[in-house]
Design a protein around this motif. Structure first.
Motif, mmCIF file in Angstrom:
data_model
loop_
_atom_site.group_PDB
_atom_site.id
_atom_site.type_symbol
_atom_site.label_atom_id
_atom_site.label_comp_id
_atom_site.label_asym_id
_atom_site.label_seq_id
_atom_site.Cartn_x
_atom_site.Cartn_y
_atom_site.Cartn_z
ATOM 1 N N ALA A 91 44.516 -28.504 -42.282
ATOM 2 C CA ALA A 91 43.450 -29.479 -42.577
ATOM 3 C C ALA A 91 42.508 -29.549 -41.388
ATOM 4 C CB ALA A 91 44.041 -30.857 -42.851
ATOM 5 N N GLY A 92 41.236 -29.845 -41.686
ATOM 6 C CA GLY A 92 40.261 -30.075 -40.635
ATOM 7 C C GLY A 92 39.561 -28.831 -40.142
ATOM 8 N N ALA A 93 39.393 -27.818 -40.987
ATOM 9 C CA ALA A 93 38.785 -26.559 -40.554
ATOM 10 C C ALA A 93 37.411 -26.764 -39.921
ATOM 11 C CB ALA A 93 38.687 -25.585 -41.723
ATOM 12 N N SER A 94 36.632 -27.719 -40.417
ATOM 13 C CA SER A 94 35.287 -27.925 -39.869
ATOM 14 C C SER A 94 35.171 -29.241 -39.103
ATOM 15 C CB SER A 94 34.247 -27.871 -40.993
ATOM 16 O OG SER A 94 34.504 -28.899 -41.925
ATOM 17 N N ALA A 95 36.297 -29.857 -38.798
ATOM 18 C CA ALA A 95 36.295 -31.140 -38.087
ATOM 19 C C ALA A 95 36.923 -30.979 -36.711
ATOM 20 C CB ALA A 95 37.074 -32.183 -38.893
ATOM 21 N N ARG A 96 36.710 -31.947 -35.863
ATOM 22 C CA ARG A 96 37.312 -31.925 -34.530
ATOM 23 C C ARG A 96 38.806 -32.260 -34.609
ATOM 24 N NH1 ARG A 96 34.963 -33.532 -28.846
ATOM 25 N NH2 ARG A 96 33.436 -31.956 -29.282
ATOM 26 N N LEU A 97 39.174 -33.162 -35.522
ATOM 27 C CA LEU A 97 40.582 -33.508 -35.722
ATOM 28 C C LEU A 97 41.174 -32.546 -36.751
ATOM 29 C CD1 LEU A 97 40.418 -37.402 -35.830
ATOM 30 C CD2 LEU A 97 41.052 -35.950 -33.921
ATOM 31 N N LYS A 98 42.262 -31.907 -36.381
ATOM 32 C CA LYS A 98 42.861 -30.869 -37.220
ATOM 33 C C LYS A 98 44.354 -31.122 -37.403
ATOM 34 C CE LYS A 98 39.498 -27.621 -35.431
ATOM 35 N NZ LYS A 98 38.656 -27.552 -36.594
ATOM 36 N N THR A 99 44.887 -30.583 -38.474
ATOM 37 C CA THR A 99 46.324 -30.604 -38.710
ATOM 38 C C THR A 99 46.798 -29.167 -38.730
ATOM 39 O OG1 THR A 99 46.092 -32.607 -40.042
ATOM 40 C CG2 THR A 99 48.143 -31.392 -40.259
ATOM 41 N N VAL A 100 47.813 -28.883 -37.917
ATOM 42 C CA VAL A 100 48.319 -27.521 -37.766
ATOM 43 C C VAL A 100 49.817 -27.514 -38.074
ATOM 44 C CG1 VAL A 100 48.650 -25.605 -36.150
ATOM 45 C CG2 VAL A 100 46.614 -27.053 -35.962
ATOM 46 N N LEU A 101 50.248 -26.526 -38.843
ATOM 47 C CA LEU A 101 51.666 -26.345 -39.149
ATOM 48 C C LEU A 101 52.212 -25.193 -38.321
ATOM 49 C CD1 LEU A 101 54.290 -26.750 -40.788
ATOM 50 C CD2 LEU A 101 53.317 -25.197 -42.497
ATOM 51 N N LEU A 102 53.261 -25.476 -37.565
ATOM 52 C CA LEU A 102 54.017 -24.438 -36.855
ATOM 53 C C LEU A 102 55.259 -24.172 -37.688
ATOM 54 C CD1 LEU A 102 53.894 -25.937 -33.241
ATOM 55 C CD2 LEU A 102 52.271 -24.352 -34.296
ATOM 56 N N GLU A 103 55.354 -22.986 -38.271
ATOM 57 C CA GLU A 103 56.477 -22.678 -39.147
ATOM 58 C C GLU A 103 57.687 -22.251 -38.322
ATOM 59 O OE1 GLU A 103 55.021 -19.699 -41.816
ATOM 60 O OE2 GLU A 103 53.848 -21.141 -42.964
ATOM 61 N N GLY A 104 58.828 -22.836 -38.644
ATOM 62 C CA GLY A 104 60.067 -22.493 -37.952
ATOM 63 C C GLY A 104 60.994 -23.691 -37.909
ATOM 64 N N ASP A 105 61.986 -23.625 -37.045
ATOM 65 C CA ASP A 105 62.964 -24.702 -36.874
ATOM 66 C C ASP A 105 62.286 -25.845 -36.125
ATOM 67 O OD1 ASP A 105 64.958 -26.412 -35.793
ATOM 68 O OD2 ASP A 105 66.441 -24.813 -35.929
ATOM 69 N N SER A 106 62.106 -26.971 -36.780
ATOM 70 C CA SER A 106 61.350 -28.079 -36.179
ATOM 71 C C SER A 106 61.992 -28.596 -34.899
ATOM 72 C CB SER A 106 61.161 -29.215 -37.189
ATOM 73 O OG SER A 106 62.402 -29.720 -37.620
ATOM 74 N N TRP B 262 52.935 -35.511 -33.619
ATOM 75 C CA TRP B 262 53.642 -34.461 -34.348
ATOM 76 C C TRP B 262 54.707 -35.095 -35.223
ATOM 77 C CZ3 TRP B 262 53.645 -34.711 -28.977
ATOM 78 C CH2 TRP B 262 54.774 -35.315 -28.412
ATOM 79 N N ARG B 263 55.096 -34.340 -36.234
ATOM 80 C CA ARG B 263 56.192 -34.777 -37.106
ATOM 81 C C ARG B 263 56.871 -33.543 -37.681
ATOM 82 N NH1 ARG B 263 51.623 -35.383 -40.325
ATOM 83 N NH2 ARG B 263 51.820 -34.661 -42.453
ATOM 84 N N ALA B 264 58.152 -33.689 -37.899
ATOM 85 C CA ALA B 264 58.930 -32.588 -38.467
ATOM 86 C C ALA B 264 58.704 -32.532 -39.971
ATOM 87 C CB ALA B 264 60.410 -32.790 -38.170
ATOM 88 N N SER B 265 58.718 -31.339 -40.515
ATOM 89 C CA SER B 265 58.665 -31.150 -41.966
ATOM 90 C C SER B 265 59.715 -30.100 -42.302
ATOM 91 C CB SER B 265 57.275 -30.687 -42.411
ATOM 92 O OG SER B 265 57.098 -29.313 -42.147
ATOM 93 N N GLN B 266 59.942 -29.878 -43.573
ATOM 94 C CA GLN B 266 60.953 -28.888 -43.935
ATOM 95 C C GLN B 266 60.492 -27.472 -43.587
ATOM 96 O OE1 GLN B 266 60.843 -30.003 -48.221
ATOM 97 N NE2 GLN B 266 60.977 -27.802 -48.548
ATOM 98 N N ASP B 267 59.184 -27.274 -43.386
ATOM 99 C CA ASP B 267 58.659 -25.953 -43.035
ATOM 100 C C ASP B 267 58.575 -25.723 -41.533
ATOM 101 O OD1 ASP B 267 58.300 -25.300 -45.728
ATOM 102 O OD2 ASP B 267 56.306 -26.194 -45.755
ATOM 103 N N GLY B 268 58.623 -26.803 -40.751
ATOM 104 C CA GLY B 268 58.485 -26.659 -39.306
ATOM 105 C C GLY B 268 57.994 -27.938 -38.663
ATOM 106 N N LEU B 269 56.982 -27.808 -37.812
ATOM 107 C CA LEU B 269 56.449 -28.939 -37.066
ATOM 108 C C LEU B 269 54.961 -29.070 -37.381
ATOM 109 C CD1 LEU B 269 57.549 -30.958 -34.932
ATOM 110 C CD2 LEU B 269 56.641 -29.428 -33.189
#
Length: 104
Positions: free
Chosen positions: A75-90, A4-11
């Protein structure tokens, strides 16, 4: 590289999803061959018609105490490895995730 990594939008989470996993659950952090880490998550849903992706979003929303609209597959809608954004305070989201991993 951590799962995981923090971003300005969340985690931002790197996830390895296992559909038809028998249950919905977070199985911890797994190192990949290239040195990256991923969160291992399994869902009961099948990988057809986006069911597993929807189950992943619902699972993470419930786990992190967020509305589904604040959890996005980026990212990764059709792949096993995916990237998910959790919006909020990281910082808050990271504390929740780390507490859950420590308890599991």
């Amino acid at each position: 590289m951590p799962a995981w990594r923090a971003s300005q939008d969340g985690l931002i989470l790197s996830v390895r999803l296992t559909p038809r996993g028998g249950r919905d659950g977070l199985d911890g952090v797994e190192p990949m061959a290239d040195g990256r880490e991923v969160l291992k998550i399994r869902v009961r849903a099948a990988p057809s018609d986006g069911e597993a992706n929807a189950a992943l979003v619902a699972f993470l929303a419930k786990l992190m105490g967020l509305p589904r609209s604040r959890v996005r597959l980026v990212a990764g809608a059709s792949a096993r490895l995916k990237t998910v954004l959790l919006e909020g305070d990281s910082a808050v989201l990271l504390a929740r995730l780390e507490a859950f991993l420590a308890a599991g």
